[in-house]
Design a protein around this motif. Sequence first.
Motif, mmCIF file in Angstrom:
data_model
loop_
_atom_site.group_PDB
_atom_site.id
_atom_site.type_symbol
_atom_site.label_atom_id
_atom_site.label_comp_id
_atom_site.label_asym_id
_atom_site.label_seq_id
_atom_site.Cartn_x
_atom_site.Cartn_y
_atom_site.Cartn_z
ATOM 1 N N GLU B 89 0.811 -1.223 0.000
ATOM 2 C CA GLU B 89 0.000 0.000 0.000
ATOM 3 C C GLU B 89 0.839 1.264 0.000
ATOM 4 O O GLU B 89 0.506 2.254 0.623
ATOM 5 C CB GLU B 89 -0.997 0.013 1.182
ATOM 6 N N LEU B 90 1.936 1.229 -0.744
ATOM 7 C CA LEU B 90 2.607 2.492 -1.037
ATOM 8 C C LEU B 90 1.682 3.266 -1.968
ATOM 9 O O LEU B 90 0.823 2.686 -2.625
ATOM 10 C CB LEU B 90 3.952 2.226 -1.721
ATOM 11 N N PHE B 91 1.827 4.594 -2.008
ATOM 12 C CA PHE B 91 0.969 5.383 -2.874
ATOM 13 C C PHE B 91 1.602 5.440 -4.255
ATOM 14 O O PHE B 91 2.684 6.014 -4.426
ATOM 15 C CB PHE B 91 0.753 6.771 -2.278
ATOM 16 N N PRO B 92 0.938 4.825 -5.258
ATOM 17 C CA PRO B 92 1.612 4.605 -6.549
ATOM 18 C C PRO B 92 1.935 5.888 -7.309
ATOM 19 O O PRO B 92 2.783 5.876 -8.171
ATOM 20 C CB PRO B 92 0.607 3.748 -7.325
ATOM 21 N N HIS B 93 1.234 6.996 -6.972
ATOM 22 C CA HIS B 93 1.455 8.224 -7.736
ATOM 23 C C HIS B 93 2.558 9.091 -7.126
ATOM 24 O O HIS B 93 2.818 10.184 -7.606
ATOM 25 C CB HIS B 93 0.164 9.020 -7.827
ATOM 26 N N MET B 94 3.181 8.624 -6.037
ATOM 27 C CA MET B 94 4.246 9.407 -5.412
ATOM 28 C C MET B 94 5.527 8.583 -5.457
ATOM 29 O O MET B 94 5.483 7.359 -5.321
ATOM 30 C CB MET B 94 3.914 9.662 -3.943
#
Lengths: 246, 244, 227
Positions: B89-94
């Motif tokens: 659940e890393l933020f894919p857009h960052m």
Amino acid sequence: MNYHWNWGVFFQETPEGGTFYWEILLSGLGWTLAVSVVAWLIAMLAGSVIGTLRTTQNRWLTATGHCWVELFRNIPLLVQMFLWYFVIPEFVPPLKRWMVSTDPVYAQFISAVLCLGLFTSARIAEQVRAGIQSLPRGQRLAGMALGLTPLQTYRHVLLPEAFRIIIPPLTSETMNLIKNSSIALTIGLAELTFRAREIGEYTFSFFEAFTAATLVYVIISMSANRVMAVVERRVAVPGLITAGGN
Amino acid sequence: MPMIEFKNVSKWYGHFQVLKDCTTKVEKGEVVVVCGPSGSGKSTLIKCVNALEPFQQGEVIVNSQSVGAPTTQLPQLRAKIGMVFQHFELFPHMNVTENLNLAQIKVLGRSLDEATAKSQMLLKRVGMTDHAHKFPGQLSGGQQQRIAIARGLAMDPVAMLFDEPTSALDPEMINEVLDVMVELAQEGMTMMCVTHEMGFARKVAHRVIFMDRGEIVEDSPKAEFFGTPRSERAQQFLSKILHH
Amino acid sequence: MDFDVAIITAALPYLWKGFLYTVELTAVSAVGGLFFGTLLALARLSSLKPLQTVAAAYVNLMRSIPLVLVIFWFFFLVPLMLQSVTGAERPPQVGAERTAIITFILFEAAYFCEIMRAGIQSIPRGQVWSAYALGLNYSQTMRLVILPQAFRNMIPVLLTQIIILFQDTSLVYVISATDFVGAAAKVAQRDSKLVEMYLFVAVVYFVLCYSLSFAVKHLQRKIAVIR
């Protein structure tokens, strides 16, 4: 076919003199674009808010969002146009007074913009909702686990991801909006289709006038496609395959 | 006073009871491993610690604050508890640094420079310095999970929660993540880990909790658990996952 | 302001006639549009390059211009086309209502084409191979194996498109055809009762479309369960 071709019609002057038919067509295009741009801003703003509300945990907010979407989706756009222009002012006396006193074109413009903007907002809301709901549930949890408030989680995590996913459907909603703006002719707004028909009626060169309008619409929709493709490439995230990416 | 304490916690999904009267605690500096068959409620239990899952009965006290109390400021409480998820659940857009910086800036109010310095330090610690400007989609699962651990640590948490941190990983990547976790445990971090990695449990856990059908069936010190588990269900479970 | 209910009841028989035309237009356009749309979809998926190109050009053109402009186009073109077919001296008088039917069939065909194309493409290639392996020819494969499956998969989408079509037919107002909205508009302007008539029309459309889309959603869930 028994038809008198006259492609030079656009360089003829109108019966009133002083203006050429191509200028008439251009002013129609101007209104089409003006209505579309303002309505698009309303639609994106309201649609994003409503679509987001529908994904919250609050029952009242989701119900409000649901009603909004169903209301605008289940009445023909033409009828909505009549409601905004003819019916709603009757219930709001100051608005009615303003509409009677002002240049009709302003009243038409405001009605058309509100009608198209809110109608499109319902469709955009559905896309935004679908975009957010397509994200893994863990994204919301991860944001919250870091201590972000629900608002911050939407602002920094969910919405930026969802909007990247829904660029292709947003593009087609934008095209629909531009096409739908022609319905404003039913309340007398002299946009592109209105002008094309007018030129046809004055000169009997229907074929030429409609062809010109058709070409303009095709060019608009191709440019809108290009613009959105550029946007999509600009915001693309390395390592992620999005719906429209190659 | 324990760092995390569960007092008679029960939870229902409609009529289905997922947690049955769970009582246990995690002391400061203690490493507790929670295991059990799938659907036993272990993930739900760990998510009650930072209120990602609401519960209907009982009490969870974290760092002497009651999680369920209406006056508890959940964002502040959650900021003090790091959490690592099964699917990273890393933020894919960052990019990696932005992932680590986000909550430091937005929740803790650190400046960009402070946050970045902290992030760099932690990336070094998990061996990811070279990847600071990559996006999650460009990294392997093991690398992503190490970043996720660093993201949790960046908040200077008083405890870390791990929800099956290695079960979505390819086998060859499991160790790089476990190594980071072992190191963390040896430094004295308070940890509650849902995992089937019994090697990890043997190495660093102080206590092992075994759950089945929403109940805490076993809750014993490591030596005792691996020596003579008292319940038949725990024995069955252990023999299944150890002989495979 | 006062709301005159009597005007609605008085106008009901006339509105009903308009409504029937709306339903007829919707039904005929749906059936015709689906028929031609399926042919277009097969053309777009055929291996004949020219056929593909022509079908794609038609569909893309139809989908990039406003329905109102399409209606104007056909209102102008249909008489001329009929004249060149029949060789009559003057363009025949077709009437707005009949022109509208031709327009909507041809316009909707473009939209149904895209739905059917997606439906056909959702069927695994193995179905085509196994049909050919059994010795069926192209037309048999399509008619007996592929299209029935594609059609069934697409039923919810097709029904949703028909609800949109039902709403879109109101645009025949621009060529003064007397559909439901057209009838209401005529009464509204004759008696200066715009508020009553347009609100009534809006409520009727809302109730119908809302219930229909609710039914479609229900059906969709049911189909999802069966699979």
